[in-house]
Design a protein around this motif. Sequence first.
Motif, mmCIF file in Angstrom:
data_model
loop_
_atom_site.group_PDB
_atom_site.id
_atom_site.type_symbol
_atom_site.label_atom_id
_atom_site.label_comp_id
_atom_site.label_asym_id
_atom_site.label_seq_id
_atom_site.Cartn_x
_atom_site.Cartn_y
_atom_site.Cartn_z
ATOM 1 N N ILE A 152 0.734 -1.184 -0.047
ATOM 2 C CA ILE A 152 -0.139 -0.215 0.065
ATOM 3 C C ILE A 152 1.012 1.298 0.057
ATOM 4 C CG2 ILE A 152 -1.832 -1.325 1.088
ATOM 5 C CD1 ILE A 152 -1.241 0.551 3.594
ATOM 6 N N SER A 153 0.368 2.425 -0.527
ATOM 7 C CA SER A 153 0.950 3.802 -0.247
ATOM 8 C C SER A 153 0.822 4.052 1.016
ATOM 9 C CB SER A 153 0.467 4.681 -1.180
ATOM 10 O OG SER A 153 0.069 4.090 -2.515
ATOM 11 N N LYS A 156 0.610 7.915 2.509
ATOM 12 C CA LYS A 156 -0.485 8.786 1.945
ATOM 13 C C LYS A 156 -1.776 8.241 2.616
ATOM 14 C CE LYS A 156 -0.951 10.503 -2.336
ATOM 15 N NZ LYS A 156 -0.627 10.364 -3.872
ATOM 16 N N ILE A 157 -1.774 6.897 3.043
ATOM 17 C CA ILE A 157 -3.077 6.338 3.302
ATOM 18 C C ILE A 157 -3.069 6.949 4.950
ATOM 19 C CG2 ILE A 157 -4.230 4.245 4.236
ATOM 20 C CD1 ILE A 157 -3.160 3.198 1.408
ATOM 21 N N SER A 160 -4.148 10.547 5.028
ATOM 22 C CA SER A 160 -5.706 10.569 4.964
ATOM 23 C C SER A 160 -6.421 10.256 6.261
ATOM 24 C CB SER A 160 -6.388 9.624 3.939
ATOM 25 O OG SER A 160 -5.632 9.820 2.788
ATOM 26 N N ARG A 195 2.370 4.600 8.278
ATOM 27 C CA ARG A 195 1.099 4.699 8.155
ATOM 28 C C ARG A 195 0.888 5.753 9.607
ATOM 29 N NH1 ARG A 195 -1.395 -1.524 7.332
ATOM 30 N NH2 ARG A 195 0.002 -1.865 5.688
ATOM 31 N N LEU A 298 -8.531 -1.008 1.898
ATOM 32 C CA LEU A 298 -7.510 -1.212 1.283
ATOM 33 C C LEU A 298 -8.216 -2.351 -0.074
ATOM 34 C CD1 LEU A 298 -4.576 -1.734 3.563
ATOM 35 C CD2 LEU A 298 -5.177 0.161 2.548
ATOM 36 N N SER A 299 -7.496 -2.417 -0.936
ATOM 37 C CA SER A 299 -7.887 -3.321 -1.955
ATOM 38 C C SER A 299 -7.413 -4.904 -1.888
ATOM 39 C CB SER A 299 -7.487 -2.780 -3.420
ATOM 40 O OG SER A 299 -7.992 -3.695 -4.422
ATOM 41 N N ARG A 326 2.291 -0.106 -5.772
ATOM 42 C CA ARG A 326 1.335 0.491 -4.759
ATOM 43 C C ARG A 326 -0.011 0.550 -4.802
ATOM 44 N NH1 ARG A 326 5.201 1.595 -0.318
ATOM 45 N NH2 ARG A 326 7.267 0.958 -1.394
ATOM 46 N N THR A 327 -0.697 0.404 -3.755
ATOM 47 C CA THR A 327 -2.083 0.488 -4.022
ATOM 48 C C THR A 327 -2.738 1.720 -2.898
ATOM 49 O OG1 THR A 327 -2.599 -1.077 -2.292
ATOM 50 C CG2 THR A 327 -2.364 -1.816 -4.442
ATOM 51 N N VAL A 328 -4.020 2.191 -3.364
ATOM 52 C CA VAL A 328 -4.555 3.113 -2.453
ATOM 53 C C VAL A 328 -5.729 2.912 -1.405
ATOM 54 C CG1 VAL A 328 -4.179 4.936 -4.350
ATOM 55 C CG2 VAL A 328 -6.351 3.625 -4.405
ATOM 56 N N VAL A 330 -9.626 3.865 0.390
ATOM 57 C CA VAL A 330 -10.544 4.762 0.398
ATOM 58 C C VAL A 330 -11.442 4.734 1.864
ATOM 59 C CG1 VAL A 330 -11.263 4.823 -2.045
ATOM 60 C CG2 VAL A 330 -12.469 3.122 -0.249
#
Length: 348
Positions: A152-153, A156-157, A160, A195, A298-299, A326-328, A330
Amino acid sequence: MILPSLPASRRSVALGLLALLALASAGCGPKNETAAPAAKAPAPGAIRIGFLVKQPEEPWFQLEWKFADRAAKDLGFTLIKTGAADGEKVLAAIDNLAANGAQGFVICTPDTRLGPAIVAKAKAAGLKLLAVDDRFVGPDGQPMAQVHYLGISARKIGESVGQTLAAEMQRRGWPAAETAVLAMTYDELATAKERTDGAIDALVAAGFPRDRIHKAPQRTTDIPGALEAATTLLTRRPDVKYWLVCGNNDNGVLGAVRALEGRQIPAEHAVAIGINGTDCIVELEKAKPTSFHGSMLLSAREHGYRTAEMMYRWIKDGVEPPLDTRTVGVLITRENFRQVLREQGVRD
Ligand code: FCA
């Protein structure tokens, strides 16, 4: 041997031994035919791929497996799933994969410092390797950039999470002098540290006083480990009225939420935001809201389906995956989680 329960010095000795063992088996074992590159790609039906995870009891990893299973069904390969909670189990699982004719595996390792031992073992067995979620760390303490990785990013996560906590505090009109941050940390793991560092930095950037941000280091990354760490911290800070909670993942934050309840802090006096979005569904479904406000979903599809597919294409067609993907994430809350989980295929 359970490495995580050893003190740090003994752990590095044990890890060193594992690395040596793996190297030894590469050099002194019976001559390994599979070490040479295969002359021709195996037929799709003959492809076997391992998927090793560190915490098979965590819904996140169960979902990775579920999506990897779907890839196996769609593409026609055999998936071999193994839960491996310590270094010894990981090395045994790799032996087992080789014995069962696998050509590669995807792994979320229980300890990132096992990286060199895992690489040596995979190489000796002629298995392709893709790290997921937790990136391998080399003997120099740096990420092993030459090992293919999808994660994961994290920063950034985390940011958020911090921005959302700051906005929720403002929306509720909580004065900074009565509010504090409880950050559930696990700094031994780089993705976890990125994180929580991201969340803390975003809170500071939003004007939250740094001296009111308290870290609760977890000894283990499950709910009991988080509950224990958070309880210790909360007992030391009885003066705080409102709490903002962030952490490495849902279980870390859920442990903190249980600790807040244990200290009789009203649910409306805390806002907690997790990461994963898969391990908090029962919490969000509770009829009476708790302080668990939401989570960065996460995805699991990308981490499970896509990694398995990358491995399959690599074995079958020789298509090497990118070194670093890397994944994002929501944000899901009580308001939207049912719809988002359905859209993401996590829930029917
Ligand atoms: C780590 C955490 C998991 C999940 C994954 C993406 O492995 O332990 O809970 O967040 O990263």
